[in-house]
Scaffold this motif. Structure first.
Motif, PDB file in Angstrom:
ATOM      1  N   ALA A 260       1.178  -1.380  -0.153  1.00  0.00           N
ATOM      2  CA  ALA A 260      -0.233   0.038  -0.083  1.00  0.00           C
ATOM      3  C   ALA A 260       0.956   1.426   0.156  1.00  0.00           C
ATOM      4  CB  ALA A 260      -0.908  -0.392   1.126  1.00  0.00           C
ATOM      5  N   GLU A 261       1.724   0.940   1.119  1.00  0.00           N
ATOM      6  CA  GLU A 261       2.824   2.503   0.736  1.00  0.00           C
ATOM      7  C   GLU A 261       4.286   2.671  -0.788  1.00  0.00           C
ATOM      8  OE1 GLU A 261       5.318   2.106   3.826  1.00  0.00           O
ATOM      9  OE2 GLU A 261       3.596   2.095   5.921  1.00  0.00           O
ATOM     10  N   SER A 262       3.759   1.642  -1.197  1.00  0.00           N
ATOM     11  CA  SER A 262       4.758   1.797  -2.124  1.00  0.00           C
ATOM     12  C   SER A 262       3.741   0.433  -3.758  1.00  0.00           C
ATOM     13  CB  SER A 262       6.490   1.163  -1.988  1.00  0.00           C
ATOM     14  OG  SER A 262       6.836   1.180  -2.833  1.00  0.00           O
ATOM     15  N   PRO A 263       3.486   0.933  -4.225  1.00  0.00           N
ATOM     16  CA  PRO A 263       2.911   0.223  -5.324  1.00  0.00           C
ATOM     17  C   PRO A 263       3.757  -1.243  -6.308  1.00  0.00           C
ATOM     18  CG  PRO A 263       1.845   1.913  -5.583  1.00  0.00           C
ATOM     19  CD  PRO A 263       3.004   2.245  -4.608  1.00  0.00           C
ATOM     20  N   SER A 264       5.188  -0.671  -5.630  1.00  0.00           N
ATOM     21  CA  SER A 264       6.121  -2.219  -6.668  1.00  0.00           C
ATOM     22  C   SER A 264       6.398  -2.887  -5.993  1.00  0.00           C
ATOM     23  CB  SER A 264       7.495  -0.597  -7.459  1.00  0.00           C
ATOM     24  OG  SER A 264       7.362  -0.049  -6.695  1.00  0.00           O
ATOM     25  N   PHE A 265       6.138  -2.579  -4.704  1.00  0.00           N
ATOM     26  CA  PHE A 265       6.679  -3.617  -3.697  1.00  0.00           C
ATOM     27  C   PHE A 265       6.063  -4.750  -4.258  1.00  0.00           C
ATOM     28  CE2 PHE A 265       6.445  -6.717  -0.077  1.00  0.00           C
ATOM     29  CZ  PHE A 265       7.131  -6.647   0.416  1.00  0.00           C
ATOM     30  N   PHE A 266       7.024  -6.574  -4.124  1.00  0.00           N
ATOM     31  CA  PHE A 266       6.067  -7.442  -5.010  1.00  0.00           C
ATOM     32  C   PHE A 266       7.107  -8.472  -3.852  1.00  0.00           C
ATOM     33  CE2 PHE A 266       7.084 -11.365  -7.190  1.00  0.00           C
ATOM     34  CZ  PHE A 266       5.844 -11.649  -8.040  1.00  0.00           C
ATOM     35  N   TYR A 267       6.060  -9.592  -3.696  1.00  0.00           N
ATOM     36  CA  TYR A 267       5.925 -10.465  -2.712  1.00  0.00           C
ATOM     37  C   TYR A 267       4.572 -11.730  -3.369  1.00  0.00           C
ATOM     38  CZ  TYR A 267       0.632  -9.814  -0.656  1.00  0.00           C
ATOM     39  OH  TYR A 267      -0.372  -9.028  -0.742  1.00  0.00           O
ATOM     40  N   ALA A 268       5.007 -13.102  -3.145  1.00  0.00           N
ATOM     41  CA  ALA A 268       4.951 -14.357  -3.808  1.00  0.00           C
ATOM     42  C   ALA A 268       4.735 -15.409  -2.221  1.00  0.00           C
ATOM     43  CB  ALA A 268       4.902 -14.957  -4.532  1.00  0.00           C
TER      44      ALA A 268
END
Length: 896
Positions: free
Chosen positions: A350-358
């Motif tokens: 939410a703070e950084s939309p480019s954060f990726f996780y799986a």
């Protein structure tokens, strides 16, 4: 005695006022000292507690009502507060004019809003803090009343502290009708008697009972010593206790017994170690928690807290209490760790939309793998994907999930994180999932070169996911294993070590390496050695000669990945939750960025020291980052030790032979390097291939530049990845939230700013009832507005979690059920015994070999033993066939 009253001028007829809520002062009323042990019938003040204030009034009424805060006046009243660290004598001639003036204006004295944690061996109890320092405690008496049961316990515990004993709850009783607590009894911790001693004293004349008792004692001792060595509290059948009962909404002392049957503890330091007197204040708890989250050791935490209190001896808790508290903090998210991890990922996204996780799930909805990477690392990957390191390590979380950081090298030659993963195991299937997820996160772009250890599962996964990527194994692991296996040969043939080292580290082509490797095998008859054959079959994966034209700058090992693993291990504890591990990851990323900014600031604001007056040195000083320039400066300095042997020209192409003198053990040898130069096309190559491997021109080419009077380095030999501009293209908002004028950038900064403002508001609003009501209502209104804003923000978030279940991605927008924590695995990577962890690898190998030899000797001895029945070798009485047949025959005869 309070230091505020020690030097105060006391009017005639007055003395220091009485302690309230368990603090040590004498009780004086109108110049008369009232004995604390006299009953209320004789006019001794009755203590009445009100929240965090206590009013002591001269009253014979058993059900004395509370005195209002704004009407405390008269001749026989004393008010004591814990907020001012002193007691105030309130009468016509008060010794505290400031407090007297405040009370006359109707202002209530604000107590200290502290919270204490009373530490026991199994649980934590939070209490309100008391800061009044006194010399003599209030002695409880029958008829004494309190507002709450906690006040009663606090007064009795303060009395116990001064007397030198510890208290505990003896019994409690609730109403059968309302189920409300109506009675509680506090007793000395040495009360009662152990069951074994009671049986022994009751049946001292009966031998059978005594035997039974001793048998029970021995059984209990065996059970105790077999599980845990834990001391038991001495039981002296002490009758000292205080019982309070609920009377008309107030707690009244109904029974008070002061006599003890055991010696009391006189030394203050020892009294502070008793259970009921050990507590951690709220301020200490907050500092302890902050230090704990940075993985500071317990001893260092005690030292820091001791500095705040004037010494460790002044602490109201010990190191075991701190250790128990840290265990309690680690177990905070034991049952919802993965749910908290998902919430944490969603917050970062939410703070950084480019954060990726799986997240990888199994059939039972348990988390089996985690992968995450922030937006800044995804952007840096585009520039620094030419060389990455991939390795796993253990002992970073309570589930023993292997931690796999993906490490790269930035333009300052610093290690950077390009992704992280927590894995269920180290199988090919798991590594394929990690690498494929990395590829998806990076937009399908594969790394150019990758270095790992000699793991077959990693090799198969890399070949499957990144078929065009150059895969290299760590040289250190290969050489260290070879030294272990070939130790006997090194000891018997010292020249083998020199030849082996030169073959691995100084050969410049695969052909030269294979020739020397074959000669070593023939000379020392190594072709029959299994380990040598294994090294030969995989030499193209680890020998440096095969990677001279591949970009692996300044390294031939996975040391960068291992250093990152070591950094994480210094910040986390093996029993930490995954959520705590992730918060440490965020802190480590901040430290990485801080180091990068520090180096970048040097290049932007300062000029480096130049070694000479060369135009080449001035040119590269403006292009390279500071750390890379210093490496180039060393190469330029090394070029001065080289000499030109010959120059052969063929048209525009020329071949220059450069000689290097190598000094070893007093002997000088010459090593030749061939440099191919074409000044027309500005092309220069060297047989050492340093530029292909490190991205910097070698000293041999720099020597040719000097000889041919080349004044500038061609632009194609200045790699952009080593320049200051390599990281300038990274958007600023990916390094953190964009700063807004007047608004702090991060949650922590916003929290600290709001805390300072609310503290100032509390100081302004506490001076009177009207100000308090205005401040309280304003805070309630702001809380409602903040909740509405938060709900609106959550509703606008449309990015769903990137959750992977098996090999399928869950549809976007589907609400996920609660995740189960990963099953804990057996720890790997270090010995379980703490003593063995401190031993070196050589010691562990030696002890393992000794243990193996002893076991083998024991088996051989068993084989050589002689049976006492048949007198044959190789077995004992237990396995003797003749004895077994004889026993079977005897049983048969008995049946007949």
């Amino acid at each position: 005695m309070s230091h505020l009253l020690a030097n105060a001028e006391i009017p005639t007829g007055c003395r220091p006022p009485a302690i309230v809520e368990g603090r040590e002062t004498d009780l004086w009323v109108d110049g008369r000292k009232e004995g604390p042990n006299r009953g209320s019938r004789d006019g001794v003040p009755v203590a009445i507690t009100r929240g965090k204030e206590m009013v002591v009034t001269n009253s014979n009424q058993p059900n004395q009502r509370e005195v209002d805060d704004d009407s405390v006046s008269g001749h026989h009243q004393i008010v004591a507060t814990s907020s001012t660290n002193r007691a105030a004598y309130v009468s016509e001639g008060s010794i505290d004019p400031i407090l007297d003036q405040s009370l006359s204006n109707g202002a209530a004295v604000q107590p200290f809003e502290g919270v204490d944690v009373e530490i026991t061996d199994d649980e934590l109890v939070y209490e309100e803090e008391q800061d009044v320092v006194s010399s003599q405690p209030i002695v409880p008496f029958e008829g004494m009343e309190f507002d709450t049961i906690d006040e009663a316990r606090r007064v009795y515990n303060a009395y116990a502290f001064k007397m030198g004993f510890s208290i505990r709850i003896g019994s409690s009783r609730s109403s059968r009708v309302t189920k409300q607590l109506i009675r509680k009894e506090f007793e000395c911790s040495h009360a009662r008697i152990t069951p074994g001693e009671k049986e022994e004293s009751a049946s001292s004349n009966a031998s059978s009972s005594a035997a039974a008792t001793s048998k029970k004692k021995s059984a209990t001792a065996v059970m105790t010593t077999a599980t845990r060595k834990r001391s038991t509290l001495k039981k002296a059948d002490c009758k000292a206790h205080m019982a309070v009962g609920l009377r008309n909404g107030r707690w009244r002392v109904v029974v008070f017994q002061a006599e003890h049957t055991h010696p009391l503890v006189k030394i203050k330091g020892r009294v502070m170690q008793l259970r009921s007197h050990r507590r951690i204040s709220w301020a200490d708890y907050e500092l302890l928690k902050t230090l704990h989250h940075r993985n500071i050791s317990t001893m260092q935490i005690m030292a820091v807290l001791g500095d705040f209190h004037g010494g460790v001896g002044n602490l109201t808790f010990n190191s075991k209490d701190v250790s128990n508290m840290r265990t309690h903090l680690r177990a905070g998210l034991r049952y919802r760790d993965m749910d908290a991890v998902l919430e944490y990922f969603q917050k970062l996204q939410a703070e950084s939309p480019s954060f990726f996780y799986a997240i990888k799930l199994d059939a039972e909805n348990a988390v089996r793998g985690l992968f995450w990477v922030d937006g800044r690392s995804r952007e840096l990957y585009k520039c620094f994907r030419d060389c990455i390191f991939f390795d796993t390590t253990f002992c970073t979380n309570r589930y023993n999930m292997p931690f796999a950081p993906i490490v790269g090298i930035n333009n300052h030659a610093q290690s950077i994180l390009l992704g992280c993963a927590l894995l269920p195991d180290e199988t090919t299937e798991t590594f394929v999932w990690v690498l494929q997820t990395l590829k998806d996160a990076m937009g399908g772009i594969a790394p150019t070169n990758i270095m790992t250890d000699q793991d077959r599962a990693m090799k198969a996964a890399i070949a499957q996911v990144f078929p065009s990527t150059t895969h290299r194994c760590c040289k250190f692991h290969v050489v260290s294993k070879a030294c272990e296996k070939f130790g006997w040969l090194i000891r018997n043939n010292p020249e083998f070590a020199d030849e082996f080292d030169y073959c691995i580290n100084f050969t410049e082509s695969p052909e030269e390496f294979e020739t020397l490797w074959h000669n070593i095998g023939v000379k020392y008859d190594m072709h029959s050695n299994d380990h040598f054959q294994n090294m030969s079959s995989t030499k193209s994966m680890w020998a440096p000669a095969y990677f001279k034209k591949c970009f692996f700058p300044f390294t031939s090992t996975t040391g960068r990945s291992e250093s990152m693993n070591a950094l994480f291990k210094t910040m986390v504890h093996p029993q930490d939750s995954v959520l705590q591990f992730l918060t440490q990851y965020e802190y480590i990323m901040e430290t990485r960025i801080e180091k990068e900014y520090r180096e970048a600031a040097k290049g932007e604001t300062t000029n480096p020291p130049l070694w000479g007056r060369s135009q080449i040195e001035k040119q590269v000083s403006k292009f390279y980052t500071r750390s890379i320039f210093f490496k180039f400066q060393e190469l330029l300095r090394d070029s001065t030790a080289l000499t030109i042997d010959s120059i052969a020209k063929e048209g525009s192409q020329m071949t220059v032979q450069v000689l290097k003198r190598v000094y070893k053990e007093g002997e000088v040898t010459l090593k030749t390097y061939n440099v191919a130069a074409n000044q027309g096309s500005e092309t220069y190559t060297c047989s050492c291939n340093m530029f292909d491997q490190d991205g910097l021109l070698c000293p041999h080419i720099l020597k040719v530049f000097t000889t041919l009077d080349v004044q500038h380095v061609p632009q194609k030999y200045l790699l952009h990845r080593w320049s200051e501009e390599a990281t300038l293209k990274v958007p600023q908002h990916l390094s953190g939230p964009e700063p807004v004028f007047g608004v702090p950038a991060t949650n922590k900064l916003r929290y600290n700013a709001l805390c300072r403002k609310m503290t100032q508001l509390a100081a302004d609003a506490c001076v009177g009832p009207e100000e308090y009501m205005v401040g309280s209502q304003g805070i309630d209104h702001l809380r409602e507005k903040a909740k509405e804003t938060t709900k609106a923000l959550i509703s606008r978030q449309n990015d769903p979690p990137n959750v992977v279940e098996g090999a399928k991605e869950v549809e976007r927008g589907v609400k996920q059920t609660k995740f189960k924590n990963p099953p804990a695995k057996d720890p790997q990577g270090r010995p379980r015994n703490k003593v063995d962890r401190k031993k070196t690898f050589v010691q562990q190998v030696k002890e393992k070999a000794i243990k193996k030899n002893k076991s083998k000797a024991k088996k051989d001895k068993a084989k050589e033993s002689v049976c006492l029945v048949c007198h044959e070798e190789g077995h004992g009485v237990e396995t003797c066939k003749f004895l077994s047949a004889a026993m079977h025959l005897r049983d048969t005869e008995l049946k007949l």
